[in-house]
Write an enzyme that holds these catalytic residues in place. Structure first.
Site, PDB file in Angstrom:
ATOM      1  CD  GLU A   1       9.929  -4.661 -13.120  1.00 42.90           C
ATOM      2  OE1 GLU A   1      10.856  -4.289 -14.073  1.00 42.90           O
ATOM      3  OE2 GLU A   1       8.392  -4.539 -13.223  1.00 42.90           O
TER       4      GLU A   1
ATOM      5  CG  ASP B   1       8.097   0.046 -12.664  1.00 41.21           C
ATOM      6  OD1 ASP B   1       8.615  -1.121 -13.416  1.00 41.21           O
ATOM      7  OD2 ASP B   1       7.103   0.010 -11.486  1.00 41.21           O
TER       8      ASP B   1
ATOM      9  CB  ILE C   1      -5.072   1.351 -14.807  1.00 48.55           C
ATOM     10  CG1 ILE C   1      -5.752   0.803 -13.315  1.00 48.55           C
ATOM     11  CG2 ILE C   1      -5.836   2.162 -15.543  1.00 48.55           C
ATOM     12  CD1 ILE C   1      -5.026   1.525 -12.295  1.00 48.55           C
TER      13      ILE C   1
ATOM     14  N   GLY D   1       5.585 -12.276  -7.136  1.00 46.23           N
ATOM     15  CA  GLY D   1       5.439 -12.300  -8.372  1.00 46.23           C
ATOM     16  C   GLY D   1       5.436 -10.402  -9.294  1.00 46.23           C
TER      17      GLY D   1
ATOM     18  CE  LYS E   1       7.941  -2.299 -15.770  1.00 47.85           C
ATOM     19  NZ  LYS E   1       6.943  -3.232 -14.603  1.00 47.85           N
TER      20      LYS E   1
ATOM     21  N   GLY F   1      -0.372  -1.704 -15.131  1.00 49.46           N
ATOM     22  CA  GLY F   1      -1.107  -2.561 -15.633  1.00 49.46           C
ATOM     23  C   GLY F   1      -2.225  -2.832 -16.160  1.00 49.46           C
TER      24      GLY F   1
ATOM     25  CE  LYS G   1       5.677   0.891 -14.066  1.00 55.44           C
ATOM     26  NZ  LYS G   1       4.511  -0.287 -12.838  1.00 55.44           N
TER      27      LYS G   1
ATOM     28  CE  LYS H   1      18.306 -14.801 -20.786  1.00 56.91           C
ATOM     29  NZ  LYS H   1      18.177 -13.411 -20.158  1.00 56.91           N
TER      30      LYS H   1
HETATM   31  N1  HSE Z   1       7.280  -4.089 -10.411  1.00 53.56           N
HETATM   32  C1  HSE Z   1       6.073  -3.560 -11.072  1.00 53.56           C
HETATM   33  C2  HSE Z   1       5.157  -3.039 -10.432  1.00 53.56           C
HETATM   34  C3  HSE Z   1       5.264  -4.400 -11.933  1.00 53.56           C
HETATM   35  O1  HSE Z   1       5.390  -3.177  -9.234  1.00 53.56           O
HETATM   36  O2  HSE Z   1       4.215  -1.820 -10.688  1.00 53.56           O
HETATM   37  C4  HSE Z   1       4.272  -4.151 -13.018  1.00 53.56           C
HETATM   38  O3  HSE Z   1       4.542  -2.402 -14.281  1.00 53.56           O
END
Ligand code: HSE
Length: 419
Positions: free
Chosen positions: A194, A205, A140, A191, A109, A138, A209, A51
């Site tokens: 989110e 989050d 797993i 990093g 997700k 992630g 999941k 973007k």
């Molecule tokens: N923000 C998410 C976490 C990133 O901390 O698990 C991975 O999905």
């Protein structure tokens, strides 16, 4: 500096895939490096749609495009790899990709959780695959295991640490006595968090999941809003002290279980004894504990956030497409059709500043309370709906007790009837 990442040493039976990548942030760059280092996967990134035109990029500009149709309408591209932040835009990309005959790999997700049932039908309609191993915990490998290894209806529960940022924060706050704000900043700098970190700390989050995991564990398509999520943002120094004084730690746990012919699921912080399987899972590591009727407990542990771990899961999905893998949603197809319910009660420890009003009558089964350090604690068993109500208040912190005593209210009513 390379333009096209190519790995060509794989077995001849595997297809050579051309990839179109959407997004080149933490996970996109992680995938780029992981793909570059992995020999044996026949896949090339042909184009990357981004973007922001002003951002410095690690690759030459020719590989980038700002026009999504350069990927979506390129007949040479077999697989769209969607790794952008915006769930709504991501869903539009995924739909267009499927309509144009492309397979999709995504780690989004939120987008998957909000549209899972539609994605299931779109895959059937277009006879294309959407894979999303990287979206749940992630690195797993849980979804393909739920689909293939646990290819039966014998799982009784799935629970675990489904969010790396909050586990990182809780670890730093507990072990290094960092402040919550400092620990959150660490998760952002690395990093893991989110772009809106309230999605992590308020447990949205991990709820996304869990929504996905429930579909692959129990064959139920839910909307995320059906699941109650309690975050870690209100955990106070007195809660930490309570944990330390009692030899406990606090983990944010997502769980779903089968009980009395129904599926229950929620995300909430819990006081966890030091010898619990999840207690030693630290920092950005995630864990999934699967319990089956006969296999009993099995735990998967791995990094749940970060560019390389998530990039590895995305790469594994790309590789799976080279041999035409697709999710069959086996539990859904097996048609157990168990209803989802929030009609349950669990044991909690509620804390609030002295003077705030929480009544012992709000518990189904009040066990006791005490005061100290300007705070009050109350323990007992409460309905999930009540827990949600407390969570909506700024002055009340709710943490599940070490022993949950999960009770389906139907069951307790039944037991009372026959008592
Ligand atoms: N923000 C998410 C976490 C990133 O901390 O698990 C991975 O999905």
């Amino acid at each position: 500096m390379s333009q096209v990442i190519s790995n060509t040493t794989n077995a001849a039976t595997h297809k050579h895939l051309k990839l179109g990548l959407f997004g080149f942030g933490c996970v996109g760059q992680g995938l780029y490096h992981v793909l570059n280092e992995t020999h044996g996967i026949k896949a090339d990134i042909k184009k990357i749609c981004v973007k922001n035109r002003d951002k410095q990029r690690i690759l030459e500009s020719a590989i980038f495009t700002y026009d999504k149709n350069d990927i979506l309408q390129d007949p040479e591209i077999d697989v769209v790899v969607e790794l952008i932040d915006d769930a709504k835009a991501a869903f539009e990309i995924v739909k267009a990709a499927l309509q144009n005959g492309k397979h999709v790999v995504t780690a989004n997700k939120r987008m998957i959780a909000e549209n899972l049932e539609e994605l299931y039908h779109l895959q059937l309609k277009h006879n294309r695959s959407v894979l999303y191993e990287g979206s749940v915990c992630g690195s797993i490998p849980i979804l393909r295991n739920l689909e293939e290894y646990y290819d039966n209806d014998l799982i009784t529960s799935i629970e675990g640490i489904f969010n790396g940022s909050t586990n990182y924060i809780l670890t730093k706050v507990f072990e290094e006595k960092k402040s919550y704000t400092e620990a959150l900043k660490g998760a952002q700098d690395l990093g893991f968090a989110e772009s809106d970190p309230s999605l992590d700390v308020k447990a949205f989050d991990p709820k996304f999941k869990l929504t996905i995991a429930i579909a692959h564990t129990f064959g139920v398509f839910l909307k995320p809003e059906e699941i109650i999520n309690i975050g870690i943002q209100k955990i106070s120094p007195v809660d930490l002290k309570y944990a330390r004084d009692h030899g406990l730690t606090i983990k944010l746990i997502a769980r779903a279980y089968k009980l009395n012919g129904k599926i229950f699921g929620f995300v909430a912080p819990q006081f966890v004894p030091a010898d619990h399987m999840l207690a030693s899972v630290r920092n950005e590591y995630n864990a999934v504990l699967v319990e089956g009727a006969f296999a009993e407990k099995q735990v998967f542990i791995g990094k749940g956030a970060g560019g390389y771990p998530t990039g590895s899961a995305v790469l594994s999905d790309i590789s799976a497409l080279s041999y035409d893998y697709r999710y069959e949603y086996k539990k859904f197809a097996q048609g157990d059709g168990l209803p989802f319910s929030n009609d349950a009660q669990v044991d909690v420890i509620v804390s609030f500043p002295q003077g705030a009003s929480v009544s012992s009558k709000e518990f189904e089964n009040f066990k006791g309370g005490y005061q100290g350090n300007g705070y009050q604690y109350m323990t007992g068993s409460a309905r999930l709906e009540k827990i949600k109500e407390w969570n909506d208040r700024d002055d009340v912190s709710v943490i599940l007790a070490p022993e949950l005593n999960l009770v389906s209210l139907d069951k307790s009513k039944k037991e009372l009837q026959y008592a």
